[in-house]
Write a protein that holds these residues in place. Structure first.
Motif, PDB file in Angstrom:
ATOM      1  N   ALA A  84       1.185   4.165  -3.025  1.00  0.00           N
ATOM      2  CA  ALA A  84       0.937   5.591  -2.828  1.00  0.00           C
ATOM      3  C   ALA A  84       2.058   6.431  -3.441  1.00  0.00           C
ATOM      4  N   PHE A  93      -3.168  14.150   5.975  1.00  0.00           N
ATOM      5  CA  PHE A  93      -3.999  14.268   4.771  1.00  0.00           C
ATOM      6  C   PHE A  93      -5.273  13.433   4.923  1.00  0.00           C
ATOM      7  N   ARG A 134       0.813  -1.205   0.000  1.00  0.00           N
ATOM      8  CA  ARG A 134       0.000   0.000   0.000  1.00  0.00           C
ATOM      9  C   ARG A 134       0.861   1.276   0.000  1.00  0.00           C
ATOM     10  N   GLN A 135       1.921   1.243   0.819  1.00  0.00           N
ATOM     11  CA  GLN A 135       2.808   2.407   0.899  1.00  0.00           C
ATOM     12  C   GLN A 135       3.502   2.661  -0.446  1.00  0.00           C
ATOM     13  N   LEU A 170       6.968  10.791   6.279  1.00  0.00           N
ATOM     14  CA  LEU A 170       6.052  10.671   5.138  1.00  0.00           C
ATOM     15  C   LEU A 170       4.709  10.104   5.603  1.00  0.00           C
ATOM     16  N   GLU A 176      -7.649  15.087   7.352  1.00  0.00           N
ATOM     17  CA  GLU A 176      -8.273  16.268   6.730  1.00  0.00           C
ATOM     18  C   GLU A 176      -9.385  15.858   5.777  1.00  0.00           C
ATOM     19  N   GLU A 177      -9.091  14.794   4.997  1.00  0.00           N
ATOM     20  CA  GLU A 177     -10.097  14.317   4.048  1.00  0.00           C
ATOM     21  C   GLU A 177     -11.329  13.787   4.769  1.00  0.00           C
ATOM     22  N   VAL A 188       2.627  12.913   7.221  1.00  0.00           N
ATOM     23  CA  VAL A 188       1.885  13.819   6.324  1.00  0.00           C
ATOM     24  C   VAL A 188       0.732  13.087   5.642  1.00  0.00           C
ATOM     25  N   GLU A 189       0.929  11.795   5.402  1.00  0.00           N
ATOM     26  CA  GLU A 189      -0.158  11.021   4.806  1.00  0.00           C
ATOM     27  C   GLU A 189      -1.329  10.875   5.792  1.00  0.00           C
ATOM     28  N   LYS A 204     -11.661  20.079  -5.815  1.00  0.00           N
ATOM     29  CA  LYS A 204     -11.051  19.816  -4.512  1.00  0.00           C
ATOM     30  C   LYS A 204      -9.912  20.797  -4.251  1.00  0.00           C
ATOM     31  N   ARG A 251      -7.420  20.080  -1.948  1.00  0.00           N
ATOM     32  CA  ARG A 251      -6.328  19.381  -1.260  1.00  0.00           C
ATOM     33  C   ARG A 251      -5.949  18.162  -2.085  1.00  0.00           C
ATOM     34  N   VAL A 252      -4.634  17.941  -2.264  1.00  0.00           N
ATOM     35  CA  VAL A 252      -4.189  16.735  -2.974  1.00  0.00           C
ATOM     36  C   VAL A 252      -3.348  15.884  -2.033  1.00  0.00           C
ATOM     37  N   HIS A 253      -3.182  14.640  -2.418  1.00  0.00           N
ATOM     38  CA  HIS A 253      -2.394  13.709  -1.603  1.00  0.00           C
ATOM     39  C   HIS A 253      -0.967  14.249  -1.418  1.00  0.00           C
ATOM     40  N   PRO A 254      -0.390  14.065  -0.230  1.00  0.00           N
ATOM     41  CA  PRO A 254       0.953  14.620   0.015  1.00  0.00           C
ATOM     42  C   PRO A 254       2.052  14.065  -0.891  1.00  0.00           C
ATOM     43  N   PHE A 255       1.828  12.933  -1.541  1.00  0.00           N
ATOM     44  CA  PHE A 255       2.912  12.348  -2.343  1.00  0.00           C
ATOM     45  C   PHE A 255       2.821  12.691  -3.828  1.00  0.00           C
TER      46      PHE A 255
END
Lengths: 402, 86
Positions: free
Chosen positions: A67, B43, A63-64, B36, B46-47, B39-40, A125, A127-131
């Motif tokens: 992402a 996020f 999963r990581q 990391l 927040e979502e 921050v995920e 939207k 906000r986007v995913h941090p990655f």
């Protein structure tokens, strides 16, 4: 100067998920181009492409990793695993410290850009995913290869549109040749088959709606593909000392710039690159048995490329074979030279020349032996791989049988 | 589901643990969540709650948002939710 050999190869593309599957498809002249399958394809004028089928990231990556890995990185890691696995190399100590990764890609994480622009522009939207940034950056694939296999030497990514992989492999070759690195992982990948990636190409009006038919008089444009090709370039003595299986020798290369037009190719630029690669490799033009053409299936490329071949090779142009495997796997843009290098390796190692499929009508402006429609058996000692990019940036590699 | 349970569920998923393994005293470090992962998690929270968390990854300690342990995070989210509905 040191000799440089290829001791591992890996790929994933529309023809197969491995080198063996890809070469089998090329031998059979099978076409990997079909109906595109992704969101909003109905809004595209161009609905075909060489899409990778049956590739599920789930299960391959955790999963990581999912992402963080754009599809172009997923392709790269899949192909790198095959290539490095074949080489039998493990990177530690001094070997790890000096070995690196040079890859080519034109667009990097195109579908990550596409998905996230869609989120913020279309879906509103905020906000986007941090990655998003580490996922889409062009060097993401090279970085993940370096992390996965502990490669701590020089690593970077080259972007020269459709010549990206060839420029990358030329650079990796130079680094091994001059003793900077004993081993370099190189090649390239591309994954532009998403709504925005195809829509952008549509704008140029050089795309075919039905097939890629390089050199055929009725050709009507290029077809996009996707995937990756990854190779292990190794210093010859290093490979020999450990008894590695050598696939081919990288004998030379040349890079030229047309310095003329941002999209129209130049015969002189292409010819200087081919002649330069021969000179760098120290081979005579009549030793070349096969050229893997850039062969995009556009009117402009194919006649310019054939004229350049005629200029460089003179009477020998009629004796050599030149084919475009883009007819089968499509144009992988920044990853194309890497997948096409496999056809050169097959010619040298197996004596099988991949065909130009979809060939229907001779074109007097492309009057060369383009190996139409069916693969051919032939003994080849030297092969060239051409890549001529938008922006007039050309890179040609010369491979020799070992 | 309460705010606390939802936050714990998100943090547990990030840490690849069961929610029952996450206690209010756990720090993110205890749970194996790196920068990391942090921050995920922010996020994802927040979502989930449709809020904006004043968290700056450059200087987490200097942020207005306390991430020293799960209890502090839950308390911070509850406060933001209260402000949102106020």
């Amino acid at each position: 100067m040191k000799r440089v050999v290829i001791t591992g190869a890996g790929t994933i593309n529309a023809l197969g998920h491995s080198v063996a599957e890809t070469l089998e498809a090329m031998r059979e002249g099978r076409c990997g181009i079909g109906e595109l399958d992704f969101r909003d394809v109905d809004r595209l004028a161009i609905k075909i492409g060489g899409q990778v089928r049956g590739f599920e990231a789930e299960g391959r990556f955790n999963r990581q990793q999912m992402a963080l890995y754009d599809r172009f990185t997923q392709f790269t890691l899949t192909a790198a695993r095959e290539a490095i696995g074949q080489s039998g190399l493990e990177f530690s100590g001094e070997l790890a410290a000096r070995s690196g990764v040079v890859l080519g890609t034109a667009g990097g994480g195109v579908s990550t850009w596409d998905d996230n622009y869609r989120l913020v522009y279309e879906e509103g939207k905020n906000r986007v995913h941090p990655f998003v940034v580490p996922k889409l950056m062009n060097n993401a694939a090279a970085s993940h290869v370096s992390m996965e296999w502990n490669l701590k030497g020089p690593s970077f990514t080259v972007a020269t549109a459709c010549a990206s992989s060839n420029h990358a492999m030329a650079q990796a070759f130079q680094m091994v040749r001059y003793g900077m690195s004993p081993v370099m992982i190189t090649g390239g990948s591309e994954s532009m088959l998403c709504f925005g990636g195809v829509k952008a190409w549509e704008g140029l009006r050089v795309m075919s709606k039905d097939a890629c038919r390089p050199f055929s008089a009725n050709r009507n444009g290029m077809v996009q593909g996707e995937g990756a090709g990854i190779f292990v370039f190794e210093e010859y003595e290093h490979a020999k000392a450990r008894g590695a299986d050598i696939l081919a020798e990288v004998a030379g290369f040349a890079m030229t710039s047309d310095a003329a037009d941002i999209v129209m190719p130049s015969k002189q630029g292409a010819a200087r690159a081919m002649a330069g690669a021969l000179a760098d490799a120290g081979v005579n033009r009549d030793e070349v048995g096969y050229i893997n053409a850039h062969g995009t299936g556009t009117a402009a490329n194919d006649k310019t490329e054939c004229a350049a071949v005629a200029d460089v090779f003179g009477p020998h142009a009629d004796n050599l074979m030149i084919s475009s495997t883009k007819s089968m796997h499509g144009h992988l843009i920044g990853g194309t030279g890497a997948v096409e290098l496999l056809a050169c390796i097959m010619a040298l190692r197996d004596g099988v020349i991949a065909p130009t499929i979809g060939y229907e009508e001779p074109d007097p402006e492309c009057a060369l032996d383009v190996v139409p429609n069916e693969a051919r058996e032939a003994k080849v000692n030297v092969a060239l791989s051409n890549a001529f990019a938008f922006g007039g940036m050309n890179a040609v590699l010369a491979l020799r049988k070992v | 589901m309460s705010i606390k349970d939802k936050v714990i569920e998100i943090i547990a998923e990030q840490a690849v643990l069961e929610p029952s393994d996450v206690t209010m005293e756990s720090t993110l470090e205890d749970l194996g969540i790196d920068s990391l992962g942090l921050v995920e998690s922010i996020f994802a929270i927040e979502e989930e709650f449709d809020i904006s968390i004043p968290f700056n990854a450059n200087e987490p300690q200097a942020s207005d948002f306390d991430i020293s342990n799960v209890a502090a995070i839950v308390e911070g989210i509850e406060k933001l939710m209260a402000e949102k509905t106020a």
